[in-house]
Design a protein around this motif. Structure first.
Motif, PDB file in Angstrom:
ATOM      1  N   ASP A 111      48.993  51.577  42.376  1.00  0.00           N
ATOM      2  CA  ASP A 111      48.256  50.301  42.342  1.00  0.00           C
ATOM      3  C   ASP A 111      47.528  50.161  41.006  1.00  0.00           C
ATOM      4  N   TRP A 112      46.815  51.236  40.641  1.00  0.00           N
ATOM      5  CA  TRP A 112      46.056  51.200  39.384  1.00  0.00           C
ATOM      6  C   TRP A 112      46.980  50.982  38.194  1.00  0.00           C
ATOM      7  N   SER A 113      48.101  51.746  38.161  1.00  0.00           N
ATOM      8  CA  SER A 113      49.011  51.655  37.008  1.00  0.00           C
ATOM      9  C   SER A 113      49.563  50.241  36.883  1.00  0.00           C
ATOM     10  N   TRP A 114      49.979  49.672  38.007  1.00  0.00           N
ATOM     11  CA  TRP A 114      50.609  48.347  37.972  1.00  0.00           C
ATOM     12  C   TRP A 114      49.619  47.277  37.510  1.00  0.00           C
ATOM     13  N   VAL A 115      48.442  47.251  38.144  1.00  0.00           N
ATOM     14  CA  VAL A 115      47.464  46.200  37.811  1.00  0.00           C
ATOM     15  C   VAL A 115      46.989  46.336  36.356  1.00  0.00           C
ATOM     16  N   LEU A 116      46.728  47.577  35.935  1.00  0.00           N
ATOM     17  CA  LEU A 116      46.274  47.753  34.546  1.00  0.00           C
ATOM     18  C   LEU A 116      47.403  47.441  33.568  1.00  0.00           C
ATOM     19  N   SER A 148      38.058  36.864  34.592  1.00  0.00           N
ATOM     20  CA  SER A 148      37.728  36.512  35.981  1.00  0.00           C
ATOM     21  C   SER A 148      36.221  36.537  36.148  1.00  0.00           C
ATOM     22  N   SER A 149      35.732  35.733  37.091  1.00  0.00           N
ATOM     23  CA  SER A 149      34.297  35.763  37.390  1.00  0.00           C
ATOM     24  C   SER A 149      33.882  37.128  37.937  1.00  0.00           C
ATOM     25  N   SER A 150      34.856  37.930  38.377  1.00  0.00           N
ATOM     26  CA  SER A 150      34.501  39.257  38.910  1.00  0.00           C
ATOM     27  C   SER A 150      33.968  40.166  37.795  1.00  0.00           C
ATOM     28  N   VAL A 151      34.182  39.784  36.536  1.00  0.00           N
ATOM     29  CA  VAL A 151      33.567  40.528  35.439  1.00  0.00           C
ATOM     30  C   VAL A 151      32.057  40.257  35.410  1.00  0.00           C
ATOM     31  N   LEU A 152      31.668  39.050  35.827  1.00  0.00           N
ATOM     32  CA  LEU A 152      30.258  38.646  35.786  1.00  0.00           C
ATOM     33  C   LEU A 152      29.537  39.002  37.076  1.00  0.00           C
ATOM     34  N   ALA A 153      30.252  38.919  38.190  1.00  0.00           N
ATOM     35  CA  ALA A 153      29.659  39.197  39.498  1.00  0.00           C
ATOM     36  C   ALA A 153      30.629  40.079  40.275  1.00  0.00           C
ATOM     37  N   PRO A 154      30.603  41.395  40.003  1.00  0.00           N
ATOM     38  CA  PRO A 154      31.569  42.287  40.652  1.00  0.00           C
ATOM     39  C   PRO A 154      31.479  42.237  42.165  1.00  0.00           C
ATOM     40  N   SER A 155      32.626  42.465  42.793  1.00  0.00           N
ATOM     41  CA  SER A 155      32.665  42.435  44.255  1.00  0.00           C
ATOM     42  C   SER A 155      33.231  43.755  44.781  1.00  0.00           C
ATOM     43  N   VAL A 156      33.642  43.761  46.027  1.00  0.00           N
ATOM     44  CA  VAL A 156      34.180  44.982  46.645  1.00  0.00           C
ATOM     45  C   VAL A 156      35.680  44.818  46.878  1.00  0.00           C
ATOM     46  N   ARG A 157      36.352  45.948  47.073  1.00  0.00           N
ATOM     47  CA  ARG A 157      37.777  46.012  47.443  1.00  0.00           C
ATOM     48  C   ARG A 157      38.708  45.536  46.338  1.00  0.00           C
ATOM     49  N   MET A 158      38.223  45.454  45.126  1.00  0.00           N
ATOM     50  CA  MET A 158      39.151  45.088  44.039  1.00  0.00           C
ATOM     51  C   MET A 158      38.813  45.829  42.751  1.00  0.00           C
ATOM     52  N   ALA A 159      38.650  47.154  42.905  1.00  0.00           N
ATOM     53  CA  ALA A 159      38.231  47.960  41.747  1.00  0.00           C
ATOM     54  C   ALA A 159      39.251  47.910  40.616  1.00  0.00           C
ATOM     55  N   CYS A 160      40.555  47.985  40.933  1.00  0.00           N
ATOM     56  CA  CYS A 160      41.505  48.020  39.806  1.00  0.00           C
ATOM     57  C   CYS A 160      41.596  46.653  39.135  1.00  0.00           C
ATOM     58  N   TYR A 161      41.489  45.583  39.925  1.00  0.00           N
ATOM     59  CA  TYR A 161      41.532  44.233  39.337  1.00  0.00           C
ATOM     60  C   TYR A 161      40.308  44.017  38.436  1.00  0.00           C
ATOM     61  N   GLN A 162      39.119  44.350  38.959  1.00  0.00           N
ATOM     62  CA  GLN A 162      37.906  44.145  38.159  1.00  0.00           C
ATOM     63  C   GLN A 162      37.936  44.969  36.885  1.00  0.00           C
ATOM     64  N   THR A 163      38.386  46.216  37.014  1.00  0.00           N
ATOM     65  CA  THR A 163      38.477  47.087  35.831  1.00  0.00           C
ATOM     66  C   THR A 163      39.406  46.443  34.803  1.00  0.00           C
ATOM     67  N   SER A 164      40.514  45.907  35.286  1.00  0.00           N
ATOM     68  CA  SER A 164      41.480  45.287  34.360  1.00  0.00           C
ATOM     69  C   SER A 164      40.864  44.075  33.664  1.00  0.00           C
ATOM     70  N   LYS A 165      40.074  43.291  34.399  1.00  0.00           N
ATOM     71  CA  LYS A 165      39.520  42.073  33.803  1.00  0.00           C
ATOM     72  C   LYS A 165      38.387  42.393  32.820  1.00  0.00           C
ATOM     73  N   PHE A 166      37.649  43.498  33.085  1.00  0.00           N
ATOM     74  CA  PHE A 166      36.686  43.956  32.063  1.00  0.00           C
ATOM     75  C   PHE A 166      37.449  44.314  30.786  1.00  0.00           C
ATOM     76  N   ALA A 167      38.607  44.941  30.937  1.00  0.00           N
ATOM     77  CA  ALA A 167      39.393  45.335  29.760  1.00  0.00           C
ATOM     78  C   ALA A 167      39.922  44.100  29.026  1.00  0.00           C
ATOM     79  N   VAL A 168      40.283  43.064  29.784  1.00  0.00           N
ATOM     80  CA  VAL A 168      40.732  41.818  29.138  1.00  0.00           C
ATOM     81  C   VAL A 168      39.597  41.258  28.278  1.00  0.00           C
ATOM     82  N   LEU A 169      38.366  41.296  28.809  1.00  0.00           N
ATOM     83  CA  LEU A 169      37.227  40.822  28.016  1.00  0.00           C
ATOM     84  C   LEU A 169      37.046  41.687  26.774  1.00  0.00           C
ATOM     85  N   GLY A 170      37.206  43.004  26.949  1.00  0.00           N
ATOM     86  CA  GLY A 170      37.072  43.914  25.800  1.00  0.00           C
ATOM     87  C   GLY A 170      38.101  43.602  24.725  1.00  0.00           C
TER      88      GLY A 170
END
Ligand SMILES: NC(=O)c1ccc[n+]([C@@H]2O[C@H](COP(=O)([O-])OP(=O)(O)OC[C@H]3O[C@@H](n4cnc5c(N)ncnc54)[C@H](O)[C@@H]3O)[C@@H](O)[C@H]2O)c1
Length: 282
Positions: A111-116, A148-170
């Motif tokens: 899951d992590w590999s695919w989403v990232l 994604s707004s999840s970069v600004l207001a992190p949520s639950v059950r989507m750790a790999c997605y949120q991590t990926s979107k932080f990286a997109v911002l980076g």
């Protein structure tokens, strides 16, 4: 940052990844409406072709090409198609994003590999393929990244997605620093709840070799319950990007689509300031 040229977008070329549906389709239509030629790229070949055909039917110049942003050769071939058909690229929207919900314990390494790979390396591959074409042009040129707004207001059950979107911002912020002196603008879009087929398209786009995609309603419910979004906050992609064109022309670094995440983002800013204060007062 050098002063950006202000000439019209008319006759310029926009490339949109994930342009076959949802936000990407709305972006493609927005650019076509501004007089730009548009290249619609998507792993769903039929969807991309249908969007390009529909845009062309109202008189705009449009092409489509199948692409898997998870594959460098595929992205390079798509760039070659754009060069051969539209002759240039002035604006790249790196918009593809896939989702895999799950508690941290349940998310697999695949899951992590695919989403990232798709969300982060897909954006990197898209820039690598199209930046040389953008650099070859002059005047208004821009990169738009869908975070994604999840970069600004992190949520639950989507750790790999949120991590990926932080990286997109980076990635976007690094490129903004690196490309600003060349007059190439970079903007990050932070969408929140939009009515699209995002969850279904993620299930379809996941390679079978990575195992079955799981979409559990319990994960979606837990994520929604944790977020400051109500049913009234869900909007269309067209409405979400209603101010985007002006923001791109002004080279704004960030574009918000919803106000509902502001108070949670504010909590982070206050906590960061407090961390600086503790350090400075120590
Ligand atoms: N819908 C929302 O509420 C929401 C919220 C925040 C962020 N976003 C982001 O907006 C972006 C667009 O999503 P959307 O909501 O429009 O979903 P969507 O499903 O309507 O569009 C996504 C498109 O990407 C394509 N795609 C998937 N994998 C691909 C790949 N490997 N290569 C090329 N194309 C691929 C899909 O076929 C689809 O057409 C994504 O980055 C998503 O993370 C969406």
């Amino acid at each position: 940052m050098s002063e950006l040229p202000t000439e019209t977008l008319e006759g310029r070329v926009a490339v949109v990844t994930g342009g076959g549906a949802g936000l990407g389709e709305a972006l493609a239509r927005m650019f076509a409406g501004a007089g730009m030629a548009v290249a619609v790229l998507d792993i769903d070949e039929e969807a991309a072709a249908a969007v390009a055909k529909s845009i062309a039917s109202v008189g705009a110049s449009a092409t489509s090409v199948p692409v898997d942003v998870g594959n460098s050769e595929s992205v390079a071939a798509a760039a070659e198609h754009v060069r051969a058909t539209l002759g240039a690229c002035h604006v790249l929207c790196s918009n593809v994003g896939v989702q895999q919900f799950g508690t941290f314990e349940r998310l697999t390494e695949q899951d992590w590999s695919w989403v990232l790979d798709v969300n982060v390396m897909g954006a990197v591959r898209s820039v690598r393929a199209f930046l040389p074409m953008i650099r070859a042009e002059s005047g208004f040129r821009h990169l738009l990244f869908t975070a994604s707004s999840s970069v600004l207001a992190p949520s639950v059950r989507m750790a790999c997605y949120q991590t990926s979107k932080f990286a997109v911002l980076g990635l976007a912020e690094s490129l903004r620093e690196e490309l600003g002196s060349e007059g190439i603008g970079v903007t990050t879009l932070f969408p929140a709840a939009m009515l699209t087929g995002h969850l279904d398209s993620s299930v379809r786009a996941r390679p079978v070799s990575l195992g079955e995609s799981r979409l559990d309603q319990a994960d979606v419910d837990a994520m929604l319950a944790h977020q400051p979004i109500g049913p009234d906050d869900v909007t269309s992609p067209e409405h979400a990007i209603r101010n985007l064109l002006a923001d791109l022309k002004n080279d704004e670094p960030y574009v918000m689509t919803h106000g509902s995440h502001r108070s949670i983002y504010e909590q982070r800013r206050v906590a960061m300031d407090a961390a600086f204060d503790r350090m400075e007062n120590s």
